[in-house]
Write a protein that holds these residues in place. Sequence first.
Motif, short mmCIF file in Angstrom:
data_model
loop_
_atom_site.label_atom_id
_atom_site.label_comp_id
_atom_site.label_asym_id
_atom_site.label_seq_id
_atom_site.Cartn_x
_atom_site.Cartn_y
_atom_site.Cartn_z
N ASP A 32 15.89 58.69 38.84
CA ASP A 32 15.93 57.23 38.68
C ASP A 32 14.84 56.58 39.51
O ASP A 32 14.39 57.13 40.52
N PRO A 34 13.26 54.56 42.31
CA PRO A 34 13.73 54.18 43.64
C PRO A 34 13.89 52.66 43.76
O PRO A 34 13.15 51.89 43.15
N GLN A 35 14.85 52.26 44.56
CA GLN A 35 15.14 50.84 44.76
C GLN A 35 13.89 50.11 45.26
O GLN A 35 13.16 50.60 46.11
N GLY A 36 13.67 48.93 44.69
CA GLY A 36 12.55 48.09 45.11
C GLY A 36 11.25 48.37 44.39
O GLY A 36 10.24 47.72 44.66
N THR A 38 9.08 48.96 40.63
CA THR A 38 9.04 48.68 39.20
C THR A 38 7.90 49.48 38.59
O THR A 38 6.77 49.43 39.09
#
Length: 194
Positions: A32, A34-36, A38
């Motif tokens: 997935d 990673p957070q933060g 795009t």
Amino acid sequence: MLDEGLYDVPAGKLAAVITHLEMSRKTMRGVDVPQGLTFAELPRDVALYQDLFRRIGAFWLWADRLHISDNALGEIIEDPKVTLHTLIMDGCPEALLELDFRTPGTCKLAYFGLTQKLIGIGAGAYLMDRAIEMAFAADISHLTLHTCTLDSPQALPFYLKSGFTPIRRQVQISDDPRLLGHYHLETQAVVPIL
């Protein structure tokens, strides 16, 4: 053919062993984003490309795209058979994914790299999944790339874990890009200046 032994590398030059790799079937990790971050298309802008190329490649002495003119670089990155993508963090591109479909039946992963901000957070595995997904969505028989001994020591194991197989090695002698003015002489790199 080189005989076994040591060879002097002339002052102002770099020596590297290039390993060519390929993948003949789609192999993805299923990572997935990673957070933060795009995933986005990178604008086909020479100045933006060169800035990102340098921010990623300075430590590893990436130089191929710095040895050519802005017009020649523009012709490459504006070619519809070349795709450019990045990972955006805080509004800034922090990764380079360049796929080259100009040779029929093949996709060359021409450039793949992350800025220091993205190292160690899973961004590389996610970006490689996108590269493999986009490459094999086209009509290709194999995806190729190469790495060298000047790259991060993590690069080759990462490519092998991603499903690539080594197929060829070469020795490359090239000009030190710091001495050509492409990077500052003080650039902390993997090889000292001689």
